[in-house]
Design an enzyme around this catalytic site. Structure first.
Site, PDB file in Angstrom:
ATOM      1  N   HIS A 122       0.873  -1.175   0.000  1.00 27.92           N
ATOM      2  CA  HIS A 122       0.000   0.000   0.000  1.00 27.92           C
ATOM      3  C   HIS A 122       0.916   1.233   0.000  1.00 27.92           C
ATOM      4  O   HIS A 122       0.922   2.030   0.942  1.00 27.92           O
ATOM      5  CB  HIS A 122      -0.949  -0.044   1.196  1.00 27.92           C
ATOM      6  N   GLU A 167      -4.222  -0.343  -5.442  1.00 25.96           N
ATOM      7  CA  GLU A 167      -4.338   0.791  -6.365  1.00 25.96           C
ATOM      8  C   GLU A 167      -3.052   1.126  -7.125  1.00 25.96           C
ATOM      9  O   GLU A 167      -2.464   2.196  -6.927  1.00 25.96           O
ATOM     10  CB  GLU A 167      -4.820   2.033  -5.614  1.00 25.96           C
ATOM     11  N   GLU A 362     -12.437  -1.039  -0.340  1.00 33.05           N
ATOM     12  CA  GLU A 362     -12.502   0.279   0.308  1.00 33.05           C
ATOM     13  C   GLU A 362     -13.715   1.029  -0.221  1.00 33.05           C
ATOM     14  O   GLU A 362     -13.961   1.052  -1.438  1.00 33.05           O
ATOM     15  CB  GLU A 362     -11.277   1.158  -0.007  1.00 33.05           C
ATOM     16  N   GLU A 415      -3.941  11.023   5.745  1.00 33.54           N
ATOM     17  CA  GLU A 415      -4.553  10.961   4.417  1.00 33.54           C
ATOM     18  C   GLU A 415      -3.572  11.496   3.361  1.00 33.54           C
ATOM     19  O   GLU A 415      -3.801  12.493   2.699  1.00 33.54           O
ATOM     20  CB  GLU A 415      -5.893  11.708   4.415  1.00 33.54           C
ATOM     21  N   TRP A 416      -2.420  10.811   3.234  1.00 32.88           N
ATOM     22  CA  TRP A 416      -1.440  11.085   2.186  1.00 32.88           C
ATOM     23  C   TRP A 416      -1.152  12.576   2.039  1.00 32.88           C
ATOM     24  O   TRP A 416      -0.830  13.217   3.028  1.00 32.88           O
ATOM     25  CB  TRP A 416      -1.883  10.413   0.878  1.00 32.88           C
TER      26      TRP A 416
HETATM   27  C1  GBH Z   1      -7.612   5.336  -1.505  1.00 29.13           C
HETATM   28  O1  GBH Z   1      -7.159   6.054  -2.598  1.00 29.13           O
HETATM   29  C2  GBH Z   1      -6.416   4.784  -0.786  1.00 29.13           C
HETATM   30  O2  GBH Z   1      -6.278   3.397  -1.005  1.00 29.13           O
HETATM   31  C3  GBH Z   1      -6.412   5.077   0.684  1.00 29.13           C
HETATM   32  O3  GBH Z   1      -5.138   4.843   1.198  1.00 29.13           O
HETATM   33  C4  GBH Z   1      -6.869   6.497   0.908  1.00 29.13           C
HETATM   34  O4  GBH Z   1      -6.717   6.911   2.243  1.00 29.13           O
HETATM   35  C5  GBH Z   1      -8.309   6.570   0.497  1.00 29.13           C
HETATM   36  O5  GBH Z   1      -8.487   6.131  -0.816  1.00 29.13           O
HETATM   37  C6  GBH Z   1      -8.925   7.955   0.621  1.00 29.13           C
HETATM   38  O6  GBH Z   1      -8.323   8.853  -0.260  1.00 29.13           O
HETATM   39  O7  GBH Z   1      -8.585  13.347  -8.719  1.00 29.13           O
HETATM   40  O8  GBH Z   1      -7.746  12.690 -10.871  1.00 29.13           O
HETATM   41  O9  GBH Z   1      -6.744  11.797  -8.881  1.00 29.13           O
HETATM   42  C7  GBH Z   1      -8.145   6.640  -3.405  1.00 29.13           C
HETATM   43  C8  GBH Z   1      -7.491   7.583  -4.353  1.00 29.13           C
HETATM   44  C9  GBH Z   1      -9.050   9.230  -5.034  1.00 29.13           C
HETATM   45  C10 GBH Z   1      -7.593   8.219  -6.610  1.00 29.13           C
HETATM   46  C11 GBH Z   1      -9.857   9.806  -6.149  1.00 29.13           C
HETATM   47  C12 GBH Z   1      -8.393   8.795  -7.707  1.00 29.13           C
HETATM   48  C13 GBH Z   1      -9.821  10.649  -8.322  1.00 29.13           C
HETATM   49  C14 GBH Z   1      -9.103  10.908  -9.598  1.00 29.13           C
HETATM   50  N1  GBH Z   1      -8.373   8.013  -5.421  1.00 29.13           N
HETATM   51  N2  GBH Z   1      -9.015  10.044  -7.281  1.00 29.13           N
HETATM   52  S1  GBH Z   1      -7.957  12.262  -9.519  1.00 29.13           S
END
Ligand code: GBH
EC number: 3.2.1.21
Length: 457
Positions: A122, A167, A362, A415-416
Site C-alpha cells: 500500500h 491501487e 474500500e 490521508e497522504w
Molecule cells: C484510496 O485512494 C487509498 O487506497 C487510501 O489509502 C486512501 O486513504 C483513500 O483512498 C482515501 O483517499 O482526482 O484525478 O486523482 C483513493 C485515491 C481518489 C484516486 C480519487 C483517484 C480521483 C481521480 N483516489 N481520485 S484524480
C-alpha cells in the site's frame, strides 16, 4: 419508504487501513525508510508538513485497536504490511523483528475471531529501491516477489486472504506523473513504465504466493476503478471518456484479465513511450488467474473536452480532457457523493470481465466531523455508507458475484498529501491524546454487521 435489506449469510463485513497511514513508530525494530517517509519530510509535499512519524500510533496500540475491532463486531480486517519493516532496504533476508510484529497482529486478530486480510503493498516502497530507480526499474518487480515470499513464508499458514497491490494507478500516476504522491516525480513516460512494472510485480508476486501458500488461500489485487462518464454529448466528450477510462480502468483490467494492453491507450501514448519495457512473457505472468478482485470506490468521474488544470497531470496524453465538477453534494475531499458510480463499476466488471468474484475493499468518505462531548454526530457518513451498501445489495440481487465490503477506514489516519486534515474513520482519533472515540457511524456499522443488513432511508 423504509425497509430492510438483508445480505447473503456468507457476506464478508470488514474495515480497512494501511500501514503508513496508521502505524507511526517509523524507526523502531529495524524498519528502514520508505518513499513516504522521504516525501512527507520534504517541505511542501504534504499539507501542514504532516508526516506518518506518529500517525494513529497503531504499531504500539495494536492490541487495544484489535479489542476495539472486536467490540465493533468486525468479522474481517484489511491491513497492509510495511515492506521496509520486513526488508529495511527492500532486498535481502527478512528483518525478523518486522515480521514478528505482523505475526503478533495476525495472532491477536485470530484470537478475537477476526479474519486477517493482508495487503502486501500500500505505497510504502523502501527508499533504497527508489534510489535504484523505484517502480521505473524492472528489478523492483522481482524484489517485490521476493518480499511477498518472505511474508507468505511467515504468515501463510494463518492469513486466508492476500492482496498483492493496492491501487497501482495511484502508485504509478500520482507517484510518477503528477507528483502528488511519493516519490513525487512528474514524468508521464516514467509513470507508464512504472504502471507496467507494478503489474509485473503483481504477477511475480502471485507466482511467489501460489508457491508458498496452502491450498485454499485466496489471492487478489485491489484496483481503484472509476465510473467515467461524459459531461456533455459530443464526440469530443466521448473521446475524453475513452481516454480516461483507458488509463484509469482498462490499463489495469485488460492485462490482468485479458492478457493484453488496451491498443488505444498504447496508441494515444505512443509519442511519450514506445512501450519497449513490455517483454515477451510479461503479460502471461500478469494475467494468471486470481481468486478475487478488490475494488476501491469513492466517487464517479465526469469528463469533457477542454483545457485541463495547470500543472503536472496524472493523465498522460490527455491534454484535451477537462474534469467536470458534478453538481450536488460532495465530501470534505470535494468528491461527488453518487453511489450510482459504484453500480456502474461492478456491473461493468460483471459484464465485461467475468467471471471473477468481487470484493469492495474500500469505500467511505471524509467529512469535517464535529467532536461533541459524547461522541461524533456523522450522519453524512452514515448516509454515504447506507447509499453505497444499498447499491451493493442491488448488485448482488441482480447476480453480481460480490462477496464482501470493507469500510475505509477503521480509524482517522494520515490521508497522504492531505495529512491529518481529512478524516475517513468510523472511529475518531484525537491525535494529541491518541484517544479513540466512536463516531455514530461506528455504532451504525456495528448494527449493520450484527443484523447482516441495512435499514433503507
Ligand atoms: C484510496 O485512494 C487509498 O487506497 C487510501 O489509502 C486512501 O486513504 C483513500 O483512498 C482515501 O483517499 O482526482 O484525478 O486523482 C483513493 C485515491 C481518489 C484516486 C480519487 C483517484 C480521483 C481521480 N483516489 N481520485 S484524480
Amino acid at each position: 419508504m423504509t425497509g430492510r435489506l438483508t445480505f447473503p449469510p456468507d457476506f464478508v463485513w470488514g474495515a480497512a487501513t494501511a500501514a503508513y497511514q496508521i502505524e507511526g513508530s517509523t524507526t523502531v525494530d529495524g524498519r528502514g525508510p520508505s518513499i513516504w517517509d522521504t516525501f512527507a519530510h520534504t517541505p511542501g509535499r504534504v499539507l501542514g508538513g504532516d508526516t506518518g512519524d506518529v500517525a494513529a500510533e497503531h504499531y504500539r496500540q495494536f492490541r487495544s485497536d484489535v479489542a476495539l475491532m472486536a467490540e465493533l463486531g468486525l468479522p474481517a480486517y484489511r491491513f497492509s504490511v510495511s515492506w521496509p519493516r520486513v526488508q529495511p532496504g527492500g532486498r535481502g533476508p527478512a528483518n525478523q523483528a518486522g515480521l514478528d510484529h505482523y505475526e503478533r497482529l495476525v495472532d491477536e486478530l485470530l484470537g478475537h475471531g477476526i479474519t486477517p486480510v493482508l495487503t502486501l503493498y500500500h505505497w510504502d516502497l523502501p527508499q533504497e529501491l527508489e534510489d535504484l530507480g523505484g517502480w521505473g526499474a524492472r528489478d523492483t518487480a522481482s524484489r517485490f516477489a521476493e518480499y511477498s515470499r518472505l511474508v507468505a513464508e511467515r504468515l501463510g499458514d494463518r492469513v486466508p486472504m492476500w492482496t498483492t497491490l493496492n491501487e497501482p494507478w495511484c502508485a504509478a500516476f500520482l507517484g510518477y506523473a503528477s507528483g502528488e504522491h511519493a516519490p513525487g516525480h512528474t514524468d508521464p513516460a516514467l509513470a507508464l513504465r512504472a504502471a507496467h512494472h507494478l503489474l509485473l510485480a503483481h504477477g511475480l508476486g502471485v507466482e511467489a504466493l501460489r508457491a508458498e501458500l496452502p491450498a485454499g488461500a485466496q489471492v487478489s489485487v485491489t484496483l481503484n476503478l472509476s465510473a467515467v462518464m461524459p459531461g456533455a454529448t459530443s464526440p469530443e466528450a466521448t473521446d475524453a471518456v475513452r481516454r480516461i477510462d483507458g488509463l484509469a480502468n482498462r490499463l489495469f483490467l485488460d492485462p490482468l484479465f485479458r492478457g493484453h494492453y488496451p491498443a488505444d491507450v498504447q496508441r494515444d501514448t505512443s509519442a511519450l513511450s514506445d512501450w519497449s519495457f513490455v517483454e515477451d512473457r510479461d503479460l502471461a505472468v500478469i494475467s494468471q488467474p486470481l481468486d478475487v478482485l478488490g475494488i476501491n470506490y469513492y466517487a464517479p468521474t465526469l469528463v469533457d473536452a477542454g483545457e485541463p488544470k495547470e500543472g503536472p497531470s496524472p493523465w498522460p496524453a490527455c491534454e484535451h480532457v477537462r474534469f467536470v465538477d458534478q453538481p450536488g453534494p460532495t465530501t470534505a475531499m470535494g468528491w461527488a457523493i453518487d453511489a450510482q458510480g459504484l453500480r456502474a463499476v461492478v456491473h461493468r466488471l460483471h459484464e465485461e470481465y467475468a467471471p471473477i468474484p468481487l470484493m469492495i475493499t474500500e469505500n467511505g468518505a471524509a467529512f469535517d466531523d464535529q467532536l461533541a462531548p459524547d461522541g461524533v454526530r456523522d450522519h453524512e457518513r452514515i448516509s454515504y455508507l447506507r447509499d453505497h451498501l444499498t447499491v451493493v445489495h442491488q448488485a448482488i440481487e441482480s447476480g453480481v458475484d460480490l462477496r464482501g465490503y470493507f469500510v475505509w477506514s477503521l480509524l482517522d489516519n494520515f490521508e497522504w498529501a492531505y495529512g491529518y486534515s481529512k478524516r475517513f474513520g468510523i472511529v475518531h482519533v484525537d491525535y494529541p491524546t491518541q484517544r479513540r472515540v466512536w463516531k455514530d457511524s461506528a455504532y451504525w456499522y456495528r448494527q449493520v454487521i450484527t443484523t447482516n443488513g441495512i435499514d433503507t432511508a
